[in-house]
Write a protein that holds these residues in place. Structure first.
Motif, short mmCIF file in Angstrom:
data_model
loop_
_atom_site.label_atom_id
_atom_site.label_comp_id
_atom_site.label_asym_id
_atom_site.label_seq_id
_atom_site.Cartn_x
_atom_site.Cartn_y
_atom_site.Cartn_z
N TYR A 1 -10.68 -5.78 5.88
CA TYR A 1 -10.90 -4.91 4.61
C TYR A 1 -11.40 -5.73 3.71
CZ TYR A 1 -7.90 -1.44 6.85
OH TYR A 1 -7.38 -0.49 7.78
N PHE B 1 -3.34 4.44 -1.58
CA PHE B 1 -2.40 4.02 -2.76
C PHE B 1 -1.46 5.40 -3.24
CE2 PHE B 1 -0.80 2.19 -6.30
CZ PHE B 1 -0.89 3.15 -7.49
N GLN C 1 -0.39 4.72 5.03
CA GLN C 1 -1.70 4.49 6.31
C GLN C 1 -1.42 5.30 7.26
OE1 GLN C 1 -2.20 0.41 7.71
NE2 GLN C 1 -4.20 0.79 7.95
N LEU D 1 -5.38 -0.88 -5.37
CA LEU D 1 -6.46 -1.15 -4.30
C LEU D 1 -6.82 0.13 -3.58
CD1 LEU D 1 -4.31 -4.26 -2.70
CD2 LEU D 1 -6.24 -4.26 -4.63
N GLN E 1 -7.09 4.94 9.61
CA GLN E 1 -7.66 4.82 8.31
C GLN E 1 -6.86 3.72 7.75
OE1 GLN E 1 -7.08 8.55 6.37
NE2 GLN E 1 -7.54 9.87 7.89
N GLY E 2 -7.62 3.34 6.46
CA GLY E 2 -7.21 2.27 5.67
C GLY E 2 -6.02 2.81 4.88
N PRO E 3 -5.08 1.69 4.33
CA PRO E 3 -4.06 2.47 3.44
C PRO E 3 -4.43 2.98 2.29
CG PRO E 3 -3.86 0.03 4.08
CD PRO E 3 -5.41 0.20 4.39
N GLN F 1 0.87 -3.50 11.48
CA GLN F 1 1.42 -4.44 10.52
C GLN F 1 0.73 -4.24 9.22
OE1 GLN F 1 1.21 -8.55 11.78
NE2 GLN F 1 1.62 -8.14 14.04
N GLY F 2 1.38 -4.84 8.10
CA GLY F 2 0.91 -4.76 6.75
C GLY F 2 -0.45 -5.82 6.73
N PRO F 3 -1.48 -5.04 5.80
CA PRO F 3 -2.36 -6.17 5.57
C PRO F 3 -1.95 -7.41 5.07
CG PRO F 3 -2.71 -3.87 4.67
CD PRO F 3 -1.38 -4.06 5.05
N TYR G 1 1.81 2.17 -0.45
CA TYR G 1 0.49 2.80 0.31
C TYR G 1 0.74 3.65 1.49
CZ TYR G 1 -2.09 -0.33 -2.71
OH TYR G 1 -2.61 -1.09 -3.54
N LEU H 1 3.33 1.28 3.48
CA LEU H 1 3.44 -0.19 3.25
C LEU H 1 4.08 -0.41 1.78
CD1 LEU H 1 0.12 -0.44 4.70
CD2 LEU H 1 2.01 -1.47 5.60
N GLN I 1 -1.99 -8.70 -4.54
CA GLN I 1 -0.84 -8.04 -3.79
C GLN I 1 -0.54 -8.54 -2.32
OE1 GLN I 1 -0.68 -3.69 -4.72
NE2 GLN I 1 -2.19 -3.90 -6.34
N TYR I 2 0.77 -8.54 -2.24
CA TYR I 2 1.06 -9.08 -0.87
C TYR I 2 1.79 -8.17 -0.18
CZ TYR I 2 -0.64 -13.62 -2.56
OH TYR I 2 -1.29 -14.57 -2.98
N PHE I 3 1.52 -7.81 1.27
CA PHE I 3 2.06 -6.55 1.66
C PHE I 3 3.10 -7.10 2.80
CE2 PHE I 3 -0.79 -3.03 1.05
CZ PHE I 3 -1.80 -3.57 0.38
N GLY I 4 4.10 -6.04 2.68
CA GLY I 4 5.32 -5.95 3.76
C GLY I 4 4.90 -5.41 4.85
N PRO I 5 5.75 -5.59 6.08
CA PRO I 5 5.38 -5.34 7.48
C PRO I 5 5.36 -3.68 7.79
CG PRO I 5 7.72 -5.90 7.40
CD PRO I 5 7.07 -6.14 5.92
N TYR J 1 -8.65 -8.60 3.09
CA TYR J 1 -7.45 -8.48 3.84
C TYR J 1 -7.79 -8.44 5.45
CZ TYR J 1 -4.61 -7.75 -0.30
OH TYR J 1 -3.95 -7.80 -1.68
N LEU K 1 2.43 4.98 8.40
CA LEU K 1 2.70 3.81 8.24
C LEU K 1 2.99 3.59 6.78
CD1 LEU K 1 3.89 0.76 9.26
CD2 LEU K 1 1.72 0.12 9.07
N PHE L 1 -8.77 0.85 -0.08
CA PHE L 1 -9.07 0.53 1.00
C PHE L 1 -10.07 1.54 1.69
CE2 PHE L 1 -6.01 -3.12 2.22
CZ PHE L 1 -5.14 -2.79 1.40
N GLY L 2 -11.27 0.91 2.23
CA GLY L 2 -11.97 1.70 2.97
C GLY L 2 -11.52 1.67 4.48
N ARG M 1 7.46 2.50 9.84
CA ARG M 1 6.70 3.71 10.56
C ARG M 1 7.68 4.92 10.46
NH1 ARG M 1 1.98 4.83 12.07
NH2 ARG M 1 1.78 2.65 12.81
#
Lengths: 114, 112
Positions: A87, B45, B37, A102, B41-43, A42-44, B35, B90, B101-105, A36, B88, A104-105, B108
């Motif tokens: 990612y 779950f 975030q 999922l 850092q990364g998102p 913004q989202g991934p 998710y 997600l 999986q497809y993420f939204g915007p 990703y 954030l 994520f690191g 916040r």
């Protein structure tokens, strides 16, 4: 879930090819490898997904060796707009029968300069 | 094609309040995941829902809850907000739980 290791950051210049390698030594038989891209706030955005060998789409290529313990995302001729966090994730095996959590690191911060 | 949509875009709450975030998946998708975030850092779950049933839960306190509606849209609720909930949030959708999986915007959330 398999843990992934990727460089924290990379620098490149416009027009160059960028290769980001991800290590996933504990990848399971059913796991797919997914990359990703994420811009700030913004989202991934899904880039590419593969299971073995090579996958190519309109934006990137994904190279996966036979042992699948690593993978390399290749971005041809990057531009300033490719500056983002990338990612690498493993998981989502279709045979698991369960959900797809999922993991994520911290990702790789790619910076592209003129 | 409409992607994943989330509302609101931004939200400011104070500690102790409750918040509800909304997500509409891509048309035809039946799986929705949430998710969190935190900056830098990364998102992480939180939940996954498929066909209105919970299919996975991350390591988050019971203050976090979610549900999925018959039209496959979803809500994430967070009670008794803490400063550390600022992040954030997600939403991601997929055809099935193990599909891409497809993420939204994102939404916040700022907790003051």
């Amino acid at each position: 879930l398999a843990k992934t290791t990727q460089p924290i950051s990379m620098d490149s210049y416009e027009g160059q090819e960028v290769n980001i390698t991800c290590s996933h030594n504990n990848i399971a038989t059913n796991d797919y490898i997914t990359w990703y891209q994420q811009f700030p706030s913004q989202g991934p955005r899904f880039i590419i997904q593969g299971y073995k060998t090579k996958v190519t789409n309109e934006v990137a290529s994904l190279f996966i060796p036979a042992d699948r313990k690593s993978s390399t995302l290749s971005l041809p001729r990057v531009s300033l707009s490719d500056t983002a966090v990338y990612y690498c994730l493993v998981g989502g095996g279709r045979e698991t029968g369960g959900g797809n959590k999922l993991t994520f690191g911290t990702g790789t911060q790619l910076k592209v300069e003129l | 094609d409409t992607g994943v949509t989330q509302s609101p875009t931004h939200l400011i709450k104070t500690r102790g309040q409750q918040v509800t975030l909304r997500c509409s998946p891509i048309s035809g998708h039946k799986s929705v995941s949430w998710y969190q975030q935190v900056l830098g850092q990364g998102p992480q779950f939180i939940f996954q829902y498929y066909e209105k049933e919970e299919r996975g839960r991350g390591n988050f306190p019971d203050r976090f809850s979610a549900r999925q509606f018959p039209n496959y849209s979803s809500e994430l609720n967070v009670n008794a907000l803490l400063l550390g909930d600022s992040a954030l949030y997600l939403c991601a959708s997929g055809g099935a739980p193990t599909d891409t999986q497809y993420f939204g915007p994102g939404t916040r959330l700022t907790v003051l």
